[in-house]
Design an enzyme around this catalytic site. Structure first.
Site, PDB file in Angstrom:
ATOM      1  N   ASN A  64       5.150  -7.678  -3.184  1.00 58.99           N
ATOM      2  CA  ASN A  64       6.407  -8.414  -3.103  1.00 58.99           C
ATOM      3  C   ASN A  64       6.056  -9.891  -2.939  1.00 58.99           C
ATOM      4  O   ASN A  64       5.620 -10.313  -1.880  1.00 58.99           O
ATOM      5  CB  ASN A  64       7.205  -7.897  -1.888  1.00 58.99           C
ATOM      6  CG  ASN A  64       8.434  -8.737  -1.606  1.00 58.99           C
ATOM      7  OD1 ASN A  64       8.845  -9.554  -2.433  1.00 58.99           O
ATOM      8  ND2 ASN A  64       9.036  -8.538  -0.444  1.00 58.99           N
ATOM      9  N   TRP A  65       6.221 -10.617  -4.020  1.00 56.47           N
ATOM     10  CA  TRP A  65       5.808 -12.030  -3.996  1.00 56.47           C
ATOM     11  C   TRP A  65       6.778 -12.912  -3.214  1.00 56.47           C
ATOM     12  O   TRP A  65       6.481 -14.065  -2.957  1.00 56.47           O
ATOM     13  CB  TRP A  65       5.683 -12.573  -5.434  1.00 56.47           C
ATOM     14  CG  TRP A  65       4.582 -11.957  -6.246  1.00 56.47           C
ATOM     15  CD1 TRP A  65       3.798 -10.880  -5.889  1.00 56.47           C
ATOM     16  CD2 TRP A  65       4.123 -12.368  -7.536  1.00 56.47           C
ATOM     17  NE1 TRP A  65       2.904 -10.608  -6.888  1.00 56.47           N
ATOM     18  CE2 TRP A  65       3.085 -11.513  -7.916  1.00 56.47           C
ATOM     19  CE3 TRP A  65       4.518 -13.393  -8.417  1.00 56.47           C
ATOM     20  CZ2 TRP A  65       2.411 -11.634  -9.127  1.00 56.47           C
ATOM     21  CZ3 TRP A  65       3.862 -13.523  -9.628  1.00 56.47           C
ATOM     22  CH2 TRP A  65       2.803 -12.643  -9.980  1.00 56.47           C
ATOM     23  N   LYS A  66       7.942 -12.392  -2.913  1.00 56.26           N
ATOM     24  CA  LYS A  66       8.983 -13.187  -2.235  1.00 56.26           C
ATOM     25  C   LYS A  66       9.223 -14.485  -3.028  1.00 56.26           C
ATOM     26  O   LYS A  66       9.116 -14.483  -4.247  1.00 56.26           O
ATOM     27  CB  LYS A  66       8.596 -13.431  -0.777  1.00 56.26           C
ATOM     28  CG  LYS A  66       8.234 -12.119  -0.067  1.00 56.26           C
ATOM     29  CD  LYS A  66       8.095 -12.232   1.407  1.00 56.26           C
ATOM     30  CE  LYS A  66       7.757 -10.854   1.967  1.00 56.26           C
ATOM     31  NZ  LYS A  66       7.691 -10.834   3.424  1.00 56.26           N
ATOM     32  N   HIS A 117      15.569  -5.334   1.687  1.00 53.33           N
ATOM     33  CA  HIS A 117      14.456  -5.959   2.413  1.00 53.33           C
ATOM     34  C   HIS A 117      15.009  -6.648   3.667  1.00 53.33           C
ATOM     35  O   HIS A 117      16.105  -7.207   3.647  1.00 53.33           O
ATOM     36  CB  HIS A 117      13.733  -6.966   1.510  1.00 53.33           C
ATOM     37  CG  HIS A 117      12.450  -7.439   2.123  1.00 53.33           C
ATOM     38  ND1 HIS A 117      12.420  -8.407   3.092  1.00 53.33           N
ATOM     39  CD2 HIS A 117      11.175  -7.033   1.942  1.00 53.33           C
ATOM     40  CE1 HIS A 117      11.160  -8.590   3.471  1.00 53.33           C
ATOM     41  NE2 HIS A 117      10.382  -7.760   2.789  1.00 53.33           N
ATOM     42  N   GLU A 136      14.447  -9.386   4.949  1.00 54.62           N
ATOM     43  CA  GLU A 136      14.804 -10.805   4.791  1.00 54.62           C
ATOM     44  C   GLU A 136      16.178 -10.942   4.139  1.00 54.62           C
ATOM     45  O   GLU A 136      16.929 -11.874   4.446  1.00 54.62           O
ATOM     46  CB  GLU A 136      13.703 -11.528   3.989  1.00 54.62           C
ATOM     47  CG  GLU A 136      12.457 -11.714   4.849  1.00 54.62           C
ATOM     48  CD  GLU A 136      11.144 -11.710   4.101  1.00 54.62           C
ATOM     49  OE1 GLU A 136      11.123 -11.869   2.874  1.00 54.62           O
ATOM     50  OE2 GLU A 136      10.098 -11.527   4.773  1.00 54.62           O
ATOM     51  N   GLU A 139       9.155  -1.050   6.931  1.00 53.72           N
ATOM     52  CA  GLU A 139       8.629  -2.383   7.215  1.00 53.72           C
ATOM     53  C   GLU A 139       9.149  -2.864   8.568  1.00 53.72           C
ATOM     54  O   GLU A 139      10.245  -3.433   8.634  1.00 53.72           O
ATOM     55  CB  GLU A 139       9.059  -3.358   6.119  1.00 53.72           C
ATOM     56  CG  GLU A 139       8.568  -2.984   4.739  1.00 53.72           C
ATOM     57  CD  GLU A 139       8.461  -4.190   3.838  1.00 53.72           C
ATOM     58  OE1 GLU A 139       7.385  -4.407   3.265  1.00 53.72           O
ATOM     59  OE2 GLU A 139       9.448  -4.944   3.722  1.00 53.72           O
ATOM     60  N   GLY A 182       4.796 -10.629   7.932  1.00 54.44           N
ATOM     61  CA  GLY A 182       4.344 -12.017   7.885  1.00 54.44           C
ATOM     62  C   GLY A 182       3.871 -12.565   9.217  1.00 54.44           C
ATOM     63  O   GLY A 182       3.670 -13.761   9.376  1.00 54.44           O
ATOM     64  N   SER A 212       2.237  -7.062   7.179  1.00 60.74           N
ATOM     65  CA  SER A 212       0.867  -7.539   7.413  1.00 60.74           C
ATOM     66  C   SER A 212      -0.192  -6.514   7.017  1.00 60.74           C
ATOM     67  O   SER A 212      -1.216  -6.372   7.685  1.00 60.74           O
ATOM     68  CB  SER A 212       0.684  -7.989   8.867  1.00 60.74           C
ATOM     69  OG  SER A 212       1.564  -9.053   9.163  1.00 60.74           O
ATOM     70  N   GLY A 242       3.217  -8.123   1.130  1.00 63.82           N
ATOM     71  CA  GLY A 242       3.768  -9.472   0.958  1.00 63.82           C
ATOM     72  C   GLY A 242       2.652 -10.482   0.765  1.00 63.82           C
ATOM     73  O   GLY A 242       2.112 -10.661  -0.328  1.00 63.82           O
ATOM     74  N   GLY A 243       2.275 -11.128   1.836  1.00 71.70           N
ATOM     75  CA  GLY A 243       1.294 -12.223   1.785  1.00 71.70           C
ATOM     76  C   GLY A 243       0.030 -11.887   1.007  1.00 71.70           C
ATOM     77  O   GLY A 243      -0.426 -12.689   0.177  1.00 71.70           O
TER      78      GLY A 243
HETATM   79  P1  PGA Z   1       3.786  -9.165   4.625  1.00 71.70           P
HETATM   80  O1  PGA Z   1       5.219  -8.807   3.988  1.00 71.70           O
HETATM   81  O2  PGA Z   1       2.778  -8.255   3.971  1.00 71.70           O
HETATM   82  O3  PGA Z   1       3.557 -10.605   4.294  1.00 71.70           O
HETATM   83  O4  PGA Z   1       3.886  -8.904   6.098  1.00 71.70           O
HETATM   84  C1  PGA Z   1       5.578  -7.502   3.655  1.00 71.70           C
HETATM   85  C2  PGA Z   1       6.978  -7.485   3.078  1.00 71.70           C
HETATM   86  O5  PGA Z   1       7.863  -8.156   3.632  1.00 71.70           O
HETATM   87  O6  PGA Z   1       7.252  -6.811   2.056  1.00 71.70           O
END
Ligand code: PGA
Length: 255
Positions: free
Chosen positions: A9-11, A99, A101, A171, A177, A217, A238-239
């Site tokens: 997930n590149w956000k 998600h 966010e 998640e 993050g 993470s 994510g990251g």
């Molecule tokens: P993260 O994000 O790996 O940067 O913690 C995961 C996500 O929100 O899908």
């Protein structure tokens, strides 16, 4: 066996040139595996603006393109929205819905998420449906109840057949993050609980077949121990998905 998935997930990261470069690097790395058996399915979810050009790059590869969200509406006068039909026409095969966010910054609740899932299904795409408790909810021991309610509130109107097109992603918000990761034991107990929730509502067969991803993470250094848990079928990354080496290492950890 359940489908194993590692999804990136590149956000809201990567310009078009950067995204094309990352996909090039990833495809090159995946090619080196061709002779070996890679059982997991690789998914990338870039921002909307990058989908169509990345779909072109991905032609002929086994990487599945996904979107990070979609509109709850089908089409029309909804400025700024992107429909599931558009995503499908750009080459997407899946859409991330719910998600944390989106839930936090756009106040997305169960009813809206249900509508979005319907739009995704109308286009024959899969849903990656995210759930997860925040820090206070975990500290007050509500995490099992929270994720159960998130699944049932948004998805209980769907049939077992429709559920077969849903990938769940656990998640924990406190791990996204932050560098904090759920321990394998914490992940396993929630994943097992989610599977039992699916079993109770949609039956054992559906539950056994449901892919449940861990996200928060997840990185090369902890992916293998998380993926070793019997109910952790893969990861939503994510990251670490923004770096081809790290993402590839996580794919290899899933195998
Ligand atoms: P993260 O994000 O790996 O940067 O913690 C995961 C996500 O929100 O899908």
């Amino acid at each position: 066996m359940r489908t194993r998935i590692v999804a990136g997930n590149w956000k809201m990261n990567k310009t078009l040139p950067q995204g094309l470069e990352l996909i090039d690097q990833l495809i090159t790395k995946l090619r080196t595996l061709q002779a070996q058996t890679l059982e997991c399915k690789v998914v990338v979810a870039p921002p909307y603006a990058l989908l169509a050009p990345l779909a072109q790059k991905l032609q002929g590869s086994s990487v599945l393109l996904a979107a990070q969200d979609c509109s709850a509406f089908q089409s029309g006068a909804y400025t700024g929205e992107v429909s599931a039909e558009m995503l499908h026409s750009c080459g997407c095969g899946a859409v991330i819905i719910g998600h944390s966010e989106r839930r936090a910054y756009h106040a997305e609740g169960a009813q809206l998420l249900t509508e979005k899932v319907k739009r995704v299904f109308e286009q024959g795409m899969q849903v990656i449906f995210c759930v997860g408790e925040n820090r206070e909810q975990r500290e007050s021991q509500q995490h099992f109840a929270v994720v159960e309610a998130q699944v049932l509130d948004a998805l209980s109107g769907f049939s077992a057949q429709e559920m077969s097109q849903v990938i769940l992603a656990y998640e924990p918000v406190w791990a996204i993050g932050t560098g904090l990761t759920a321990t394998p034991q914490q992940a396993q107990e929630i994943h097992a609980h989610l599977r039992s929730v699916v079993a109770k509502k949609w039956g054992d067969e559906t539950a056994e077949a449901t892919t449940i991803l861990y996200g928060g993470s997840c990185k090369p250094t902890n992916a293998a121990e998380l993926f070793a848990c019997p109910d952790v079928d893969g990861g939503l990354i994510g990251g670490a998905a923004l770096d081809a080496d790290k993402f590839f290492a996580i794919i290899q950890a899933r195998g």
